[in-house]
Structure formats: structure tokens, C-alpha cells
Design a protein around this motif. Structure first.
Motif, PDB file in Angstrom:
ATOM      1  N   THR A  91       0.634  -1.115   0.046  1.00  0.00           N
ATOM      2  CA  THR A  91       0.085  -0.203   0.094  1.00  0.00           C
ATOM      3  C   THR A  91       0.954   1.206   0.121  1.00  0.00           C
ATOM      4  O   THR A  91       2.209   1.022   0.116  1.00  0.00           O
ATOM      5  CB  THR A  91      -0.956  -0.153   1.204  1.00  0.00           C
ATOM      6  N   ARG A  95      -2.911   5.862   0.990  1.00  0.00           N
ATOM      7  CA  ARG A  95      -4.164   4.946   1.185  1.00  0.00           C
ATOM      8  C   ARG A  95      -4.252   4.616   2.500  1.00  0.00           C
ATOM      9  O   ARG A  95      -5.049   4.188   3.335  1.00  0.00           O
ATOM     10  CB  ARG A  95      -3.912   3.477   0.297  1.00  0.00           C
ATOM     11  N   ASN A  98      -6.009   7.198   4.843  1.00  0.00           N
ATOM     12  CA  ASN A  98      -7.344   7.071   4.641  1.00  0.00           C
ATOM     13  C   ASN A  98      -7.995   5.688   5.192  1.00  0.00           C
ATOM     14  O   ASN A  98      -9.181   5.758   5.034  1.00  0.00           O
ATOM     15  CB  ASN A  98      -7.795   7.331   3.203  1.00  0.00           C
ATOM     16  N   ALA A  99      -7.202   4.925   5.655  1.00  0.00           N
ATOM     17  CA  ALA A  99      -7.683   3.524   6.145  1.00  0.00           C
ATOM     18  C   ALA A  99      -8.546   3.982   7.479  1.00  0.00           C
ATOM     19  O   ALA A  99      -8.340   4.915   8.108  1.00  0.00           O
ATOM     20  CB  ALA A  99      -6.484   2.591   6.309  1.00  0.00           C
ATOM     21  N   PRO A 100      -9.515   2.879   7.634  1.00  0.00           N
ATOM     22  CA  PRO A 100     -10.073   3.093   8.878  1.00  0.00           C
ATOM     23  C   PRO A 100      -9.099   2.729  10.078  1.00  0.00           C
ATOM     24  O   PRO A 100      -8.146   1.602  10.236  1.00  0.00           O
ATOM     25  CB  PRO A 100     -11.151   1.939   8.933  1.00  0.00           C
ATOM     26  N   TRP A 115     -17.186  -5.584  11.544  1.00  0.00           N
ATOM     27  CA  TRP A 115     -15.723  -4.632  11.760  1.00  0.00           C
ATOM     28  C   TRP A 115     -14.812  -5.489  11.053  1.00  0.00           C
ATOM     29  O   TRP A 115     -14.219  -5.051  10.049  1.00  0.00           O
ATOM     30  CB  TRP A 115     -15.420  -4.446  13.024  1.00  0.00           C
ATOM     31  N   SER A 118     -15.123  -5.191   7.444  1.00  0.00           N
ATOM     32  CA  SER A 118     -15.049  -3.904   6.749  1.00  0.00           C
ATOM     33  C   SER A 118     -13.167  -3.839   6.552  1.00  0.00           C
ATOM     34  O   SER A 118     -13.018  -3.119   5.398  1.00  0.00           O
ATOM     35  CB  SER A 118     -15.618  -2.817   7.444  1.00  0.00           C
ATOM     36  N   ILE A 119     -12.735  -4.163   7.403  1.00  0.00           N
ATOM     37  CA  ILE A 119     -11.060  -4.211   7.440  1.00  0.00           C
ATOM     38  C   ILE A 119     -10.421  -5.146   6.455  1.00  0.00           C
ATOM     39  O   ILE A 119      -9.758  -4.658   5.618  1.00  0.00           O
ATOM     40  CB  ILE A 119     -10.569  -4.588   8.932  1.00  0.00           C
ATOM     41  N   GLN A 120     -11.082  -6.239   6.500  1.00  0.00           N
ATOM     42  CA  GLN A 120     -10.502  -7.232   5.412  1.00  0.00           C
ATOM     43  C   GLN A 120     -10.921  -6.663   3.934  1.00  0.00           C
ATOM     44  O   GLN A 120     -10.201  -6.713   3.046  1.00  0.00           O
ATOM     45  CB  GLN A 120     -11.218  -8.575   5.415  1.00  0.00           C
ATOM     46  N   GLY A 121     -12.156  -5.925   3.778  1.00  0.00           N
ATOM     47  CA  GLY A 121     -12.338  -5.526   2.640  1.00  0.00           C
ATOM     48  C   GLY A 121     -11.610  -4.402   2.003  1.00  0.00           C
ATOM     49  O   GLY A 121     -11.239  -4.334   1.018  1.00  0.00           O
ATOM     50  N   TYR A 122     -11.011  -3.391   3.120  1.00  0.00           N
ATOM     51  CA  TYR A 122     -10.460  -2.347   2.800  1.00  0.00           C
ATOM     52  C   TYR A 122      -9.063  -2.680   2.207  1.00  0.00           C
ATOM     53  O   TYR A 122      -8.624  -2.096   1.426  1.00  0.00           O
ATOM     54  CB  TYR A 122     -10.287  -1.429   4.147  1.00  0.00           C
ATOM     55  N   TYR A 123      -8.417  -3.934   2.994  1.00  0.00           N
ATOM     56  CA  TYR A 123      -7.102  -4.127   2.730  1.00  0.00           C
ATOM     57  C   TYR A 123      -7.167  -5.230   1.335  1.00  0.00           C
ATOM     58  O   TYR A 123      -5.977  -5.743   1.010  1.00  0.00           O
ATOM     59  CB  TYR A 123      -6.243  -4.804   3.829  1.00  0.00           C
TER      60      TYR A 123
END
Length: 127
Positions: A91, A95, A98-100, A115, A118-123
Motif C-alpha cells: 500500500t 491509502r 485514509n484507512a479506518p 468490523w 470492513s477491514i478485510q475489504g479495505y485491505y
């Protein structure tokens, strides 16, 4: 702060797998593929049922822990660069900004399946 993973703790087990002690990763730096430092590892979060590392808590920004932002990075998003003896995450700084994330006083509920997704999806990882 360590600049490299202590290579003396990298061991080849009888099955040929590579093993690192958790303490060798504590405070180690994480870099992007271009060699730019992204942050450092603060904690490793274990699944107590499986015994596997789920997340590395990555510290980014701030100075002497003031103003730092923490990120729960899925362990599968990190790789060990054995040549340079460090962790690498594919990354860039923008990026990651802007990550959670969270701060030391407000940790997320890492057992919450929503949660986690959402984290797995972001990365872009899966568990």
C-alpha cells in the motif's frame, strides 16, 4: 525502535516452515514495496481459538506516540522481506492515511464480524 527483524529468531522448523517470535516483531517498522516507511508494529492480535495472528496493530504518524493513528492490518496483508529483514505492506502512505483507524483510547471491537469484514475489504484480504 528496531530497524530490522532480529534474524537470529528466524528458524527453520522440522517441517520446513519459517517461525518468528512475536517479540522480534514488536516495534519493527513496516515498509511499502518501494522501501518507504509506513509505520511500526505496536501489537499483534491473536485468535485465541486457533492460535493464529489475525491483525498487526500498525502505528502511523505522530511523534513519540503523540498524534499517532493506529490501524488493525490483517496479518495476511503483510509479508516478511527476508532479504531486508522487515515487514512489507503493499500500500502507499496516502491509502494508509485514509484507512479506518483508531487511537489508543478507543480500540475497535475486533471480535465484531461486521468490523472484521470492513477491514478485510479495505485491505483486500480474506481471513
Amino acid at each position: 525502535m528496531n530497524d530490522t527483524i532480529n534474524s537470529s529468531v528466524i528458524t527453520t522448523a522440522s517441517r520446513g516452515s519459517r517461525v518468528l517470535s512475536a517479540s522480534s516483531l514488536a516495534s519493527d517498522d513496516v515498509y511499502d514495496p518501494r522501501g518507504e516507511k509506513l509505520g511500526s508494529i505496536k501489537e499483534l492480535m491473536l485468535n485465541i481459538e486457533s492460535g493464529k495472528i489475525c491483525y498487526a496493530v500498525l502505528s502511523f504518524g505522530g511523534f513519540l506516540s503523540l498524534g499517532e493513528k493506529l490501524f488493525a492490518v490483517p496479518w495476511s496483508a503483510l509479508t516478511v522481506d527476508t532479504k531486508n529483514k522487515r515487514l512489507v505492506m503493499d500500500t502507499d502512505e496516502e491509502r494508509l492515511k485514509n484507512a479506518p483507524g483508531f487511537d489508543t483510547a478507543h480500540w475497535p471491537n475486533m471480535a465484531d464480524a461486521t468490523w472484521e469484514k470492513s477491514i478485510q475489504g479495505y485491505y483486500g484480504t480474506t481471513n
